[in-house]
Design a protein around this motif. Sequence first.
Motif, PDB file in Angstrom:
ATOM      1  N   GLU A 116      -5.261  -9.094  -9.591  1.00  0.00           N
ATOM      2  CA  GLU A 116      -5.827  -8.904  -8.254  1.00  0.00           C
ATOM      3  C   GLU A 116      -4.693  -8.848  -7.241  1.00  0.00           C
ATOM      4  OE1 GLU A 116      -8.287 -12.492  -8.280  1.00  0.00           O
ATOM      5  OE2 GLU A 116      -7.108 -13.230  -6.591  1.00  0.00           O
ATOM      6  N   LYS A 117      -4.995  -8.358  -6.047  1.00  0.00           N
ATOM      7  CA  LYS A 117      -3.961  -8.250  -5.005  1.00  0.00           C
ATOM      8  C   LYS A 117      -4.606  -8.032  -3.644  1.00  0.00           C
ATOM      9  CE  LYS A 117      -3.389  -3.342  -4.629  1.00  0.00           C
ATOM     10  NZ  LYS A 117      -3.584  -3.253  -3.187  1.00  0.00           N
ATOM     11  N   CYS A 118      -3.765  -7.993  -2.625  1.00  0.00           N
ATOM     12  CA  CYS A 118      -4.190  -7.745  -1.245  1.00  0.00           C
ATOM     13  C   CYS A 118      -4.951  -6.423  -1.156  1.00  0.00           C
ATOM     14  CB  CYS A 118      -2.943  -7.702  -0.364  1.00  0.00           C
ATOM     15  SG  CYS A 118      -3.101  -6.692   1.122  1.00  0.00           S
TER      16      CYS A 118
ATOM     17  N   SER B  95       4.953  -3.929 -13.217  1.00  0.00           N
ATOM     18  CA  SER B  95       5.530  -2.696 -12.684  1.00  0.00           C
ATOM     19  C   SER B  95       5.737  -2.670 -11.175  1.00  0.00           C
ATOM     20  CB  SER B  95       4.636  -1.514 -13.065  1.00  0.00           C
ATOM     21  OG  SER B  95       4.512  -1.443 -14.462  1.00  0.00           O
ATOM     22  N   CYS B  96       4.948  -3.416 -10.398  1.00  0.00           N
ATOM     23  CA  CYS B  96       5.093  -3.381  -8.941  1.00  0.00           C
ATOM     24  C   CYS B  96       6.404  -4.053  -8.533  1.00  0.00           C
ATOM     25  CB  CYS B  96       3.918  -4.102  -8.281  1.00  0.00           C
ATOM     26  SG  CYS B  96       4.254  -4.489  -6.548  1.00  0.00           S
ATOM     27  N   PRO B  97       7.300  -3.346  -7.850  1.00  0.00           N
ATOM     28  CA  PRO B  97       8.589  -3.943  -7.489  1.00  0.00           C
ATOM     29  C   PRO B  97       8.454  -5.084  -6.492  1.00  0.00           C
ATOM     30  CG  PRO B  97       8.584  -1.553  -7.118  1.00  0.00           C
ATOM     31  CD  PRO B  97       7.178  -1.953  -7.394  1.00  0.00           C
ATOM     32  N   TYR B  98       7.282  -5.259  -5.889  1.00  0.00           N
ATOM     33  CA  TYR B  98       7.116  -6.247  -4.823  1.00  0.00           C
ATOM     34  C   TYR B  98       6.320  -7.471  -5.258  1.00  0.00           C
ATOM     35  CZ  TYR B  98       8.976  -2.256  -2.531  1.00  0.00           C
ATOM     36  OH  TYR B  98       9.807  -1.220  -2.215  1.00  0.00           O
TER      37      TYR B  98
ATOM     38  N   HIS C  67       0.844  -1.202   0.000  1.00  0.00           N
ATOM     39  CA  HIS C  67       0.000   0.000   0.000  1.00  0.00           C
ATOM     40  C   HIS C  67       0.884   1.258   0.000  1.00  0.00           C
ATOM     41  CE1 HIS C  67      -3.491  -2.568   0.315  1.00  0.00           C
ATOM     42  NE2 HIS C  67      -2.684  -3.335   1.036  1.00  0.00           N
ATOM     43  N   CYS C  68       1.668   1.340  -1.076  1.00  0.00           N
ATOM     44  CA  CYS C  68       2.723   2.349  -1.194  1.00  0.00           C
ATOM     45  C   CYS C  68       2.164   3.765  -1.227  1.00  0.00           C
ATOM     46  CB  CYS C  68       3.518   2.102  -2.467  1.00  0.00           C
ATOM     47  SG  CYS C  68       4.170   0.432  -2.557  1.00  0.00           S
ATOM     48  N   GLU C  69       3.060   4.707  -0.896  1.00  0.00           N
ATOM     49  CA  GLU C  69       2.656   6.108  -0.923  1.00  0.00           C
ATOM     50  C   GLU C  69       2.440   6.562  -2.375  1.00  0.00           C
ATOM     51  OE1 GLU C  69       5.536   8.989   0.329  1.00  0.00           O
ATOM     52  OE2 GLU C  69       4.118  10.591  -0.093  1.00  0.00           O
ATOM     53  N   ASN C  70       3.325   6.129  -3.254  1.00  0.00           N
ATOM     54  CA  ASN C  70       3.218   6.503  -4.668  1.00  0.00           C
ATOM     55  C   ASN C  70       3.162   5.206  -5.476  1.00  0.00           C
ATOM     56  OD1 ASN C  70       3.344   7.965  -7.055  1.00  0.00           O
ATOM     57  ND2 ASN C  70       5.591   7.992  -7.062  1.00  0.00           N
ATOM     58  N   PRO C  71       2.003   4.540  -5.494  1.00  0.00           N
ATOM     59  CA  PRO C  71       1.938   3.159  -5.985  1.00  0.00           C
ATOM     60  C   PRO C  71       2.258   3.041  -7.474  1.00  0.00           C
ATOM     61  CG  PRO C  71      -0.111   3.836  -4.885  1.00  0.00           C
ATOM     62  CD  PRO C  71       0.687   5.071  -5.124  1.00  0.00           C
ATOM     63  N   ALA C  72       3.229   2.167  -7.785  1.00  0.00           N
ATOM     64  CA  ALA C  72       3.580   1.926  -9.191  1.00  0.00           C
ATOM     65  C   ALA C  72       2.366   1.374  -9.934  1.00  0.00           C
ATOM     66  CB  ALA C  72       4.739   0.943  -9.268  1.00  0.00           C
TER      67      ALA C  72
HETATM   68  S1  SF4 Z   1       0.687  -3.356  -5.727  1.00  0.00           S
HETATM   69 FE1  SF4 Z   1       2.869  -2.955  -5.502  1.00  0.00          FE
HETATM   70  S2  SF4 Z   1       3.142  -0.815  -6.138  1.00  0.00           S
HETATM   71 FE2  SF4 Z   1       0.939  -1.137  -5.788  1.00  0.00          FE
HETATM   72  S3  SF4 Z   1       0.645  -0.460  -3.700  1.00  0.00           S
HETATM   73 FE3  SF4 Z   1       0.963  -2.689  -3.600  1.00  0.00          FE
HETATM   74  S4  SF4 Z   1       3.174  -2.954  -3.292  1.00  0.00           S
HETATM   75 FE4  SF4 Z   1       2.848  -0.807  -3.913  1.00  0.00          FE
END
Ligand code: SF4
Lengths: 263, 185
Positions: B116-118, B100-103, B61-66
């Motif tokens: 999809e994601k958390c 693009s998400c580094p994680y 949940h990045c500050e500047n999400p890729a």
């Molecule tokens: S998906 Fe990746 S870039 Fe986007 S908020 Fe989550 S960790 Fe950050």
Amino acid sequence: MQSMELPLVLFTVLSQAAIGLVLMNAVRLHAGPGGGNARKEWTLVAALMGVGIAASLFHLGHPLESYRALAHLEKAWLSREVLAAGIFFALAAFAAFTGREKGSPVLVWASVLTGLLALLASGMTYAPPALPAVNNALPTVFFLISAVVLGAGFASWFAADGNQPLLARIFVTALVVGLVVRLTVPCAWLSGSEIMRQTGMAWLGAPLYWIHIALMAACLGVLWKNRAIPVWLPILALAGELAGRAVFFSETIHTAVNIGAPY
Amino acid sequence: MKKQYAFLVDSEKCIGCFTCAMACRNYYHQEKGVVWRHVYPLNEEIYPHRERAFFSLACNHCENPACLNVCLVEAYTKREDGVVVHHQEKCIGCGNCIRSCPYGAPVYNPVEKRAEKCSFCHERLDAGLLPACVQSCPTGALKLIDLATMEPGNHVQFPPGFPKNDKVNSSTRFIMPKVPTMVRR
Ligand code: SF4
Ligand code: SF4
């Protein structure tokens, strides 16, 4: 190794060939009237871009919803890429349908501009933070080299005899620059951060990487002997660029593969 | 600083039991092969001791999400509380966020053919509950924090073994595992 992303390989390489063709068209305009058949050339430009765009749809999970792709022009380079590629295709198709033997300089310059914007947007799209080796200007440089190599190669099908030596010179120069960049960049990565090093190793260990190098060298060899571009040579160069692009998509290492290990 | 919910990963407490990852699966029933939370063991080059250490990670949940920046159809939004939400109904499955998400947080759902994601269990947060992973952790190694009100402490943002990316500025914070005491006889 990640997926080869065949639709993206086709889209990027074919669209860059189309952009390269209009670039070479502009160069020839600048070099003075050289004859040639503008209509056929525009048809090839439109066909390359059209096939590229069609191929790119196969990359989507939901191709029928692709009409929403321009929603994020404000930030997403991919939206900008789609817009620029769409305008470029429309211009090329218009020129091909309405054009006569002699081309229109306005259309050429408008296409050059949108083509270069599409190329830049592509370069930014494929330079994400997750791929440190190419999270920089390299994708734009790779794409520009591909555009010039393929543009000069395919333009030789349409240019008048007077312009052939110029195109051959551009073709050779772009191939030499391409070879130097392709050989030095992965070696430079070897001394970079862990993920860059892994990317360098993956590229240098990929058969398709060496096929790309060999095909570029073969094109140079043919030009060295012939001093002109044989009709079949652009096809060989195209095969090389497709191989090189497959390496770009499949062998560039993502930061997420190393979580828990040193970076 | 604005409110920013985040995970605090305490590797000193984490025992690598995978309960957090299982709680996420039990709660959301993702498709086979689709995983939102991973428990990554730390490599020996980072933690060279006989007992092992782990990072439990999902979306940061990045500050500047890729992910948000690259999504061409605006399928991502960032809430007032910092939670980055993926609206799957808008997604066209281009994979740009995954690349693009580094994680490696967004993943492809082969059945839906969309990413999809958390989600930080934002519906649970809104109901005053903890995220499923945080609630389930038996050792208290996973905590919900708000970076805006968090006191300075022994936590770090970019420990070894976690991709550093200042621009994306991930929100997760870590407490590193202690070096074990050597007993000589
Ligand atoms: S998906 Fe990746 S870039 Fe986007 S908020 Fe989550 S960790 Fe950050
Ligand atoms: S896969 Fe979906 S969410 Fe991700 S960038 Fe593409 S459209 Fe956006």
